[in-house]
Design a protein around this motif. Structure first.
Motif, PDB file in Angstrom:
ATOM      1  N   UNK A  10       0.813  -1.202   0.000  1.00  0.00           N
ATOM      2  CA  UNK A  10       0.000   0.000   0.000  1.00  0.00           C
ATOM      3  C   UNK A  10       0.841   1.244   0.000  1.00  0.00           C
ATOM      4  N   UNK A  11       0.182   2.370   0.284  1.00  0.00           N
ATOM      5  CA  UNK A  11       0.830   3.678   0.338  1.00  0.00           C
ATOM      6  C   UNK A  11       1.012   4.070   1.802  1.00  0.00           C
ATOM      7  N   UNK A  12       2.220   4.472   2.148  1.00  0.00           N
ATOM      8  CA  UNK A  12       2.515   4.850   3.525  1.00  0.00           C
ATOM      9  C   UNK A  12       3.486   6.024   3.518  1.00  0.00           C
ATOM     10  N   UNK A  13       3.413   6.847   4.544  1.00  0.00           N
ATOM     11  CA  UNK A  13       4.355   7.957   4.651  1.00  0.00           C
ATOM     12  C   UNK A  13       5.703   7.460   5.168  1.00  0.00           C
ATOM     13  N   UNK A  14       6.729   8.217   4.849  1.00  0.00           N
ATOM     14  CA  UNK A  14       8.059   7.880   5.351  1.00  0.00           C
ATOM     15  C   UNK A  14       8.027   7.787   6.877  1.00  0.00           C
ATOM     16  N   UNK A  15       8.682   6.761   7.398  1.00  0.00           N
ATOM     17  CA  UNK A  15       8.676   6.507   8.830  1.00  0.00           C
ATOM     18  C   UNK A  15       7.596   5.547   9.268  1.00  0.00           C
ATOM     19  N   UNK A  16       6.683   5.249   8.387  1.00  0.00           N
ATOM     20  CA  UNK A  16       5.588   4.352   8.707  1.00  0.00           C
ATOM     21  C   UNK A  16       5.969   2.885   8.577  1.00  0.00           C
ATOM     22  N   UNK A  17       4.960   2.034   8.763  1.00  0.00           N
ATOM     23  CA  UNK A  17       5.175   0.586   8.750  1.00  0.00           C
ATOM     24  C   UNK A  17       4.139  -0.107   7.875  1.00  0.00           C
ATOM     25  N   UNK A  18       4.542  -1.227   7.351  1.00  0.00           N
ATOM     26  CA  UNK A  18       3.647  -2.136   6.635  1.00  0.00           C
ATOM     27  C   UNK A  18       4.061  -3.566   6.953  1.00  0.00           C
ATOM     28  N   UNK A  19       3.092  -4.460   6.890  1.00  0.00           N
ATOM     29  CA  UNK A  19       3.387  -5.882   7.056  1.00  0.00           C
ATOM     30  C   UNK A  19       2.895  -6.630   5.832  1.00  0.00           C
ATOM     31  N   UNK A  20       3.826  -7.203   5.107  1.00  0.00           N
ATOM     32  CA  UNK A  20       3.483  -8.013   3.952  1.00  0.00           C
ATOM     33  C   UNK A  20       3.298  -9.462   4.375  1.00  0.00           C
ATOM     34  N   UNK A  21       2.348 -10.106   3.725  1.00  0.00           N
ATOM     35  CA  UNK A  21       2.117 -11.527   3.949  1.00  0.00           C
ATOM     36  C   UNK A  21       2.226 -12.265   2.624  1.00  0.00           C
ATOM     37  N   UNK A  22       2.638 -13.507   2.696  1.00  0.00           N
ATOM     38  CA  UNK A  22       2.736 -14.353   1.507  1.00  0.00           C
ATOM     39  C   UNK A  22       2.157 -15.706   1.879  1.00  0.00           C
ATOM     40  N   UNK A  23       1.003 -16.004   1.314  1.00  0.00           N
ATOM     41  CA  UNK A  23       0.332 -17.266   1.588  1.00  0.00           C
ATOM     42  C   UNK A  23       0.707 -18.283   0.519  1.00  0.00           C
ATOM     43  N   UNK A  24       1.080 -19.468   0.964  1.00  0.00           N
ATOM     44  CA  UNK A  24       1.521 -20.519   0.052  1.00  0.00           C
ATOM     45  C   UNK A  24       0.539 -21.672   0.033  1.00  0.00           C
ATOM     46  N   UNK A  25       0.405 -22.279  -1.111  1.00  0.00           N
ATOM     47  CA  UNK A  25      -0.408 -23.487  -1.248  1.00  0.00           C
ATOM     48  C   UNK A  25       0.307 -24.435  -2.199  1.00  0.00           C
ATOM     49  N   UNK A  26      -0.084 -25.695  -2.124  1.00  0.00           N
ATOM     50  CA  UNK A  26       0.551 -26.672  -2.995  1.00  0.00           C
ATOM     51  C   UNK A  26       1.417 -27.622  -2.193  1.00  0.00           C
ATOM     52  N   UNK A  27       2.654 -27.783  -2.631  1.00  0.00           N
ATOM     53  CA  UNK A  27       3.548 -28.727  -1.975  1.00  0.00           C
ATOM     54  C   UNK A  27       3.889 -28.303  -0.554  1.00  0.00           C
TER      55      UNK A  27
END
Length: 127
Positions: A10-27
Motif C-alpha cells: 500500500x501507500x505509507x508515509x516515510x517513517x511508517x510501517x507495513x506488514x506483507x504476507x505471503x500465503x503458500x499453497x501446494x507442496x
C-alpha cells in the motif's frame, strides 16, 4: 508446484510501517526456503530478506537491516515481512519466492535459485 500470493502492500508515509504476507499453497511449504525480493521501476529485482524453512535463520540486505523482519508460520503456510521506518527508497513491487532447500537452516539469497514466485504487491513510501 507451489502457489504464492502476496498481500499487505500500500501507500505509507516515510517513517511508517507495513506488514506483507505471503500465503503458500501446494507442496509442503515447510520444505522450502523463502525469500522476499523487490523491484523498483527501471531497476533489477533485488534481494531483500530470506528465511530458512525451519525459520531459525534469517538474512537481510544491508539497506533494510534493523528495519525489516522476516518470519514464517509453517502451520499457516505463510511468510511475513514486517517493514518499519520505511523510506521513499523502499518504494517497489515486493515479491515473495520459494526455493527447494538442501537443509532446514539454509538461507538462499540468489534470485536464480528461486523457482516459485508470487505476483507481487506494490509498496509506495511518500516523503
Amino acid at each position: 508446484q507451489v502457489q504464492l500470493v502476496e498481500s499487505g502492500g500500500g501507500l505509507v508515509q516515510a517513517g511508517g510501517s507495513l506488514r506483507l504476507s505471503c500465503a503458500a499453497s501446494g507442496r509442503t511449504f515447510s520444505s522450502y526456503a523463502m525469500g522476499w525480493f523487490r523491484q523498483a521501476p527501471g531497476k533489477e529485482r533485488e534481494f531483500v530478506a530470506a528465511i530458512s524453512w525451519l525459520g531459525g535463520v534469517t538474512n537481510y540486505t544491508d539497506s533494510v537491516k534493523g528495519r525489516f523482519t522476516v518470519s514464517r508460520d509453517n502451520a499457516k503456510n505463510t511468510v511475513y515481512l514486517q517493514m518499519n521506518s520505511l523510506k521513499p527508497e523502499d518504494t517497489a513491487v515486493y515479491y515473495c519466492a520459494a526455493a527447494l532447500s538442501p537443509g532446514p537452516f539454509t538461507i538462499i539469497r540468489d534470485v536464480r535459485e528461486y523457482r516459485y514466485w508470487g505476483q507481487g504487491t506494490q509498496v509506495t513510501v511518500s516523503s
